[in-house]
Design an enzyme around this catalytic site. Structure first.
Site, short mmCIF file in Angstrom:
data_model
loop_
_atom_site.label_atom_id
_atom_site.label_comp_id
_atom_site.label_asym_id
_atom_site.label_seq_id
_atom_site.Cartn_x
_atom_site.Cartn_y
_atom_site.Cartn_z
N ARG A 79 0.81 -1.22 0.00
CA ARG A 79 0.00 0.00 0.00
C ARG A 79 0.84 1.26 0.00
O ARG A 79 0.59 2.18 -0.78
CB ARG A 79 -0.93 0.01 1.23
CG ARG A 79 -2.19 -0.80 1.07
CD ARG A 79 -2.65 -1.37 2.39
NE ARG A 79 -1.66 -2.30 2.91
CZ ARG A 79 -1.58 -3.59 2.54
NH1 ARG A 79 -2.45 -4.07 1.68
NH2 ARG A 79 -0.65 -4.38 3.02
N THR A 80 1.84 1.34 0.88
CA THR A 80 2.59 2.59 1.00
C THR A 80 3.34 2.91 -0.28
O THR A 80 3.26 4.02 -0.81
CB THR A 80 3.56 2.51 2.19
OG1 THR A 80 2.82 2.24 3.39
CG2 THR A 80 4.30 3.82 2.36
N LYS B 87 25.90 -4.63 -1.03
CA LYS B 87 27.36 -4.64 -1.16
C LYS B 87 28.05 -3.95 0.01
O LYS B 87 29.28 -3.89 0.05
CB LYS B 87 27.77 -3.94 -2.46
CG LYS B 87 27.13 -4.53 -3.72
CD LYS B 87 27.49 -3.69 -4.93
CE LYS B 87 26.79 -4.20 -6.19
NZ LYS B 87 27.08 -3.36 -7.38
N ARG C 181 11.52 3.68 3.05
CA ARG C 181 11.18 2.77 4.15
C ARG C 181 12.44 2.00 4.51
O ARG C 181 13.14 1.49 3.62
CB ARG C 181 10.06 1.81 3.78
CG ARG C 181 9.86 0.69 4.80
CD ARG C 181 8.59 -0.08 4.57
NE ARG C 181 7.43 0.75 4.89
CZ ARG C 181 6.17 0.29 4.90
NH1 ARG C 181 5.93 -0.97 4.59
NH2 ARG C 181 5.18 1.08 5.20
N HIS D 3 5.78 6.04 11.41
CA HIS D 3 5.21 5.98 10.06
C HIS D 3 4.29 7.19 9.93
O HIS D 3 3.06 7.07 9.97
CB HIS D 3 4.44 4.68 9.90
CG HIS D 3 4.14 4.30 8.48
ND1 HIS D 3 4.30 5.18 7.42
CD2 HIS D 3 3.67 3.15 7.93
CE1 HIS D 3 3.94 4.57 6.29
NE2 HIS D 3 3.55 3.34 6.58
#
Length: 409
Positions: A155-156, A185, A206, A234
């Site tokens: 969703r986000t 890496k 995120r 959030h």
């Protein structure tokens, strides 16, 4: 028959053209419907109109006749009738059109006060009009958004990307940056941000570590939006949650909210608690298994702001008192190797028909999604199940934030 008048994309006249006025969402609206034969003053109301300084949509009766409207500069023609556009007076003078947004980044819920929240919600309502218009908007044409997601998201990430595209912008994306970017890496977050900002105008990130969004914002010379940082915050979810509460319940002051589930690891409930503290006479009930109770930092913060809160183990009792039952998933990924603790917490509190029967008729069930078994599917059929409407509201809030951060009010 009700006809529709759409002034989208047209400049509104600034002189006051009518005597009647009504206060809608903090603004006064005045208008006159004119023709060569008749002049009618009319009073608009919340039930039939939605407005902004750039978009006006109105419906009104016209002697049972259907009218078609075309935009011609500042005047509108309908079957030979000239109609003057409504003028608006914005009483929120601190957020003037064209002014730069007050925030450079969106990192945590504490950044917002009531005035900014109200103004963002007004822009979000405008974004709803844009989303419903098949022509969309080009306000962000020429801008590029980079999405860096080090954790899974549906969703986000998709709502941010949809928001950018609906406003005419473009997207650069990495769905699993933890595995499929140079982070695999060993590249530092700071080096990644310095590189990506050279390709884009705004970064939505995120990350699996709390505090990562602050580090990214401190490094970047372009806006950064925190789309979730580990068990931290959030903030855009909290914004859409509060926006949803206002839309569903009709107010934000005087509400009772039950936060249920994984409150220790749930960044959504932490951010929501911060935002709810901006409003008056709010009471929050915490309902959680012992191993995932709300942490003391949030409880201490609420106490410092004069917000009443209470811990409970009885979901049925809390559901009977609340305007909002906000359910969350027990997050297995936050338990690491302690699967025994996860199993202890999982399934203890479930919203089902029995909980619905205890809830008030006006109350709603919310959830940040995804859900597992903490809300049974039979609840979906009840009109008080607001979680999919809640997810859709995320599009409007994120459209508003992208527009504000990149081009201002």
């Amino acid at each position: 028959m009700v006809s529709s008048l759409s002034l989208s994309g047209c400049a509104l006249r600034r002189e006051l053209v009518g005597a009647n006025a009504t206060d809608i969402d903090g603004k006064f609206y005045r208008g006159v419907l004119c023709s060569s034969r008749v002049s009618k003053q009319f009073l608009v109301s919340r039930s039939v109109c939605s407005f902004s300084d750039r978009v006006l949509q109105a419906r009104f009766f016209s002697n049972g006749k259907s009218l078609r409207w075309d935009c011609d500069g500042n005047r509108f023609l309908g079957n030979g009738v000239h109609c003057c556009a409504l003028s608006t007076e914005n009483h929120n003078s601190s957020f003037a059109i064209g002014q730069k947004f007050q925030l450079e980044d969106v990192i945590e819920a504490q950044q917002f006060d009531r005035d900014i929240l109200s103004a963002i919600f007004e822009v979000a309502r405008e974004m709803e009009n844009i989303e419903k218009n098949s022509f969309g908007s080009q306000v962000l044409k020429g801008y590029l958004m980079a999405t860096l997601f080090y954790e899974p998201s549906t969703r986000t990430r998709l709502s941010f990307e949809s928001a950018m595209k609906r406003l005419g912008g473009e997207v650069l994306t990495t769905e699993n940056a933890r595995e499929f970017s140079s982070a695999a890496k060993g590249e530092t977050l700071e080096d990644t941000i310095r590189t990506v900002e050279g390709y884009s105008d705004i970064i939505v990130m995120r990350h699996f570590e709390g505090g990562a969004a602050k580090r990214a914002a401190a490094t970047a010379g372009i806006p950064v939006i925190n789309a979730g940082d580990g068990p931290g915050q959030h903030p855009t979810q909290a914004l859409l949650d509060v926006y949803t509460i206002e839309r569903e319940i009709g107010r934000l002051d005087g509400i009772r909210v039950g936060l249920v589930g994984d409150l220790a690891n749930g960044r959504t409930v932490r951010s929501l608690a911060y935002l709810l503290s901006k409003y008056q006479d709010v009471k929050i009930y915490f309902v959680a298994p012992e191993v995932v109770k709300m942490k003391d930092d949030i409880k201490d913060y609420l106490t410092s702001k004069g917000v009443e809160w209470e811990e409970s183990v009885d979901l049925m009792e809390v559901a009977s008192k609340c305007d909002i039952v906000y359910q969350t998933r027990i997050q297995k990924e936050r338990f690491g190797e302690r699967i025994d603790l996860y199993e202890e917490a999982r399934g203890k509190y479930i919203v089902d028909r029995n909980v619905l029967s205890a809830m008030q008729k006006h109350a709603v069930v919310m959830h940040p999604l995804p859900r597992l078994d903490e809300i049974t599917v039979e609840v979906d059929e009840d009109p008080r199940a607001a979680y999919f409407r809640q997810a859709k509201n995320g599009l409007y809030i994120r459209m508003a934030l992208l527009k504000l951060l990149l081009v201002g009010w």
